[in-house]
Design a protein around this motif. Structure first.
Motif, PDB file in Angstrom:
ATOM      1  N   CYS A 120       3.292   5.014   6.972  1.00 25.30           N
ATOM      2  CA  CYS A 120       2.960   3.596   6.928  1.00 25.30           C
ATOM      3  C   CYS A 120       2.822   3.078   8.356  1.00 25.30           C
ATOM      4  O   CYS A 120       3.524   3.531   9.254  1.00 25.30           O
ATOM      5  CB  CYS A 120       4.059   2.813   6.207  1.00 25.30           C
ATOM      6  SG  CYS A 120       4.328   3.326   4.498  1.00 25.30           S
ATOM      7  N   ALA A 121       1.917   2.108   8.550  1.00 24.64           N
ATOM      8  CA  ALA A 121       1.690   1.532   9.879  1.00 24.64           C
ATOM      9  C   ALA A 121       2.114   0.065   9.883  1.00 24.64           C
ATOM     10  O   ALA A 121       1.809  -0.684   8.960  1.00 24.64           O
ATOM     11  CB  ALA A 121       0.218   1.655  10.263  1.00 24.64           C
ATOM     12  N   TYR A 122       2.800  -0.315  10.938  1.00 22.68           N
ATOM     13  CA  TYR A 122       3.318  -1.676  11.075  1.00 22.68           C
ATOM     14  C   TYR A 122       2.414  -2.581  11.895  1.00 22.68           C
ATOM     15  O   TYR A 122       2.313  -3.766  11.632  1.00 22.68           O
ATOM     16  CB  TYR A 122       4.707  -1.640  11.725  1.00 22.68           C
ATOM     17  CG  TYR A 122       5.783  -1.129  10.805  1.00 22.68           C
ATOM     18  CD1 TYR A 122       6.655  -2.008  10.187  1.00 22.68           C
ATOM     19  CD2 TYR A 122       5.918   0.228  10.533  1.00 22.68           C
ATOM     20  CE1 TYR A 122       7.637  -1.544   9.325  1.00 22.68           C
ATOM     21  CE2 TYR A 122       6.892   0.702   9.679  1.00 22.68           C
ATOM     22  CZ  TYR A 122       7.750  -0.191   9.078  1.00 22.68           C
ATOM     23  OH  TYR A 122       8.723   0.262   8.222  1.00 22.68           O
ATOM     24  N   ILE A 124       0.854  -1.178   0.000  1.00 21.86           N
ATOM     25  CA  ILE A 124       0.000   0.000   0.000  1.00 21.86           C
ATOM     26  C   ILE A 124       0.894   1.232   0.000  1.00 21.86           C
ATOM     27  O   ILE A 124       2.017   1.187   0.490  1.00 21.86           O
ATOM     28  CB  ILE A 124      -0.966  -0.007   1.214  1.00 21.86           C
ATOM     29  CG1 ILE A 124      -2.022   1.092   1.068  1.00 21.86           C
ATOM     30  CG2 ILE A 124      -0.203   0.103   2.527  1.00 21.86           C
ATOM     31  CD1 ILE A 124      -3.203   0.911   1.998  1.00 21.86           C
ATOM     32  N   LYS A 125       0.398   2.282  -0.589  1.00 24.92           N
ATOM     33  CA  LYS A 125       1.131   3.554  -0.603  1.00 24.92           C
ATOM     34  C   LYS A 125       0.428   4.512   0.353  1.00 24.92           C
ATOM     35  O   LYS A 125      -0.801   4.630   0.329  1.00 24.92           O
ATOM     36  CB  LYS A 125       1.171   4.143  -2.010  1.00 24.92           C
ATOM     37  CG  LYS A 125       1.992   3.305  -2.966  1.00 24.92           C
ATOM     38  CD  LYS A 125       2.001   3.901  -4.347  1.00 24.92           C
ATOM     39  CE  LYS A 125       2.801   2.985  -5.279  1.00 24.92           C
ATOM     40  NZ  LYS A 125       2.770   3.476  -6.657  1.00 24.92           N
ATOM     41  N   CYS A 126       1.220   5.191   1.169  1.00 27.89           N
ATOM     42  CA  CYS A 126       0.673   6.077   2.189  1.00 27.89           C
ATOM     43  C   CYS A 126       1.353   7.441   2.121  1.00 27.89           C
ATOM     44  O   CYS A 126       2.531   7.544   1.790  1.00 27.89           O
ATOM     45  CB  CYS A 126       0.911   5.497   3.586  1.00 27.89           C
ATOM     46  SG  CYS A 126       0.259   3.840   3.830  1.00 27.89           S
ATOM     47  N   TRP A 127       0.597   8.464   2.476  1.00 26.21           N
ATOM     48  CA  TRP A 127       1.185   9.798   2.603  1.00 26.21           C
ATOM     49  C   TRP A 127       2.144   9.778   3.768  1.00 26.21           C
ATOM     50  O   TRP A 127       1.892   9.105   4.770  1.00 26.21           O
ATOM     51  CB  TRP A 127       0.096  10.845   2.803  1.00 26.21           C
ATOM     52  CG  TRP A 127      -0.845  10.915   1.647  1.00 26.21           C
ATOM     53  CD1 TRP A 127      -2.154  10.518   1.630  1.00 26.21           C
ATOM     54  CD2 TRP A 127      -0.553  11.376   0.334  1.00 26.21           C
ATOM     55  NE1 TRP A 127      -2.680  10.710   0.382  1.00 26.21           N
ATOM     56  CE2 TRP A 127      -1.723  11.235  -0.438  1.00 26.21           C
ATOM     57  CE3 TRP A 127       0.584  11.894  -0.278  1.00 26.21           C
ATOM     58  CZ2 TRP A 127      -1.777  11.601  -1.777  1.00 26.21           C
ATOM     59  CZ3 TRP A 127       0.521  12.257  -1.618  1.00 26.21           C
ATOM     60  CH2 TRP A 127      -0.642  12.113  -2.341  1.00 26.21           C
ATOM     61  N   ASN A 148      -6.517   0.673   5.155  1.00 26.69           N
ATOM     62  CA  ASN A 148      -5.841  -0.056   4.079  1.00 26.69           C
ATOM     63  C   ASN A 148      -6.749  -0.245   2.864  1.00 26.69           C
ATOM     64  O   ASN A 148      -6.516  -1.107   2.046  1.00 26.69           O
ATOM     65  CB  ASN A 148      -5.291  -1.399   4.568  1.00 26.69           C
ATOM     66  CG  ASN A 148      -6.379  -2.362   5.001  1.00 26.69           C
ATOM     67  OD1 ASN A 148      -7.572  -2.073   4.896  1.00 26.69           O
ATOM     68  ND2 ASN A 148      -5.986  -3.508   5.501  1.00 26.69           N
ATOM     69  N   SER A 149      -7.777   0.587   2.749  1.00 29.77           N
ATOM     70  CA  SER A 149      -8.760   0.424   1.678  1.00 29.77           C
ATOM     71  C   SER A 149      -8.235   0.854   0.310  1.00 29.77           C
ATOM     72  O   SER A 149      -8.693   0.347  -0.711  1.00 29.77           O
ATOM     73  CB  SER A 149     -10.028   1.203   2.003  1.00 29.77           C
ATOM     74  OG  SER A 149      -9.740   2.583   2.123  1.00 29.77           O
ATOM     75  N   PRO A 174       5.062  -3.063   7.088  1.00 30.61           N
ATOM     76  CA  PRO A 174       3.878  -2.204   7.143  1.00 30.61           C
ATOM     77  C   PRO A 174       2.815  -2.689   6.163  1.00 30.61           C
ATOM     78  O   PRO A 174       3.127  -3.026   5.021  1.00 30.61           O
ATOM     79  CB  PRO A 174       4.411  -0.833   6.753  1.00 30.61           C
ATOM     80  CG  PRO A 174       5.657  -1.089   5.993  1.00 30.61           C
ATOM     81  CD  PRO A 174       6.220  -2.377   6.516  1.00 30.61           C
ATOM     82  N   SER A 175       1.576  -2.728   6.611  1.00 30.73           N
ATOM     83  CA  SER A 175       0.482  -3.201   5.762  1.00 30.73           C
ATOM     84  C   SER A 175      -0.709  -2.245   5.768  1.00 30.73           C
ATOM     85  O   SER A 175      -1.743  -2.554   5.194  1.00 30.73           O
ATOM     86  CB  SER A 175       0.028  -4.584   6.225  1.00 30.73           C
ATOM     87  OG  SER A 175      -0.433  -4.517   7.558  1.00 30.73           O
ATOM     88  N   MET A 176      -0.559  -1.115   6.440  1.00 29.37           N
ATOM     89  CA  MET A 176      -1.640  -0.143   6.542  1.00 29.37           C
ATOM     90  C   MET A 176      -1.049   1.259   6.486  1.00 29.37           C
ATOM     91  O   MET A 176       0.155   1.428   6.604  1.00 29.37           O
ATOM     92  CB  MET A 176      -2.366  -0.289   7.891  1.00 29.37           C
ATOM     93  CG  MET A 176      -2.973  -1.625   8.160  1.00 29.37           C
ATOM     94  SD  MET A 176      -3.614  -1.729   9.842  1.00 29.37           S
ATOM     95  CE  MET A 176      -2.115  -1.856  10.795  1.00 29.37           C
TER      96      MET A 176
END
Length: 129
Positions: free
Chosen positions: A67-69, A6-9, A99-100, A47-49
């Protein structure tokens, strides 16, 4: 093993005021979480979220997006809801995970009054039953 990407800000309002709410991603990088190095105190955990942390310390708001681990998406899997905590010395923290979709940690999806209503209704139902 399934590898989730996933890509996160990724920003801190202390470095970029556009990281705060309302969020302006014009100067904020989006990070591919699978490219993150990992954390030494969490070997093997990836990280997956995405996460957004909003905290108020002594009257000053701070925002963190990355990113959240660890953790669970939203509250009981519903990412429209965030965990809220208060503490002594005028500290308030709101922790949101999602994670949507890529960049889901960009803006608030929930009105805080809605969360108060849901939590109040849950407490009343528990008390009645």
């Amino acid at each position: 093993m399934l590898v989730f990407s996933i890509k996160c800000w990724n920003c801190r309002s202390s470095n970029d005021p556009k990281c705060a709410d309302p969020f302006d991603n014009s100067t904020v990088p989006i990070t591919d979480c699978k490219q993150e190095k990992g954390l030494s105190h969490l070997p093997g955990v990836r990280p997956s979220m995405c996460r957004k942390i909003r905290q108020k310390v002594n009257g000053e708001w701070r925002y963190f997006r990355d990113c959240a681990y660890l953790g669970e998406v939203g509250i009981q899997g519903d990412e429209r809801f965030c965990l809220m905590r208060t503490g002594t010395y005028n500290i308030f923290i709101e922790y949101c995970t999602c994670n949507s979709k890529d960049g889901c940690n960009g803006s608030s999806a929930l009105n805080p009054l809605s969360l108060i209503f849901v939590l109040s209704a849950s407490a009343i139902l528990k008390w009645l039953f």
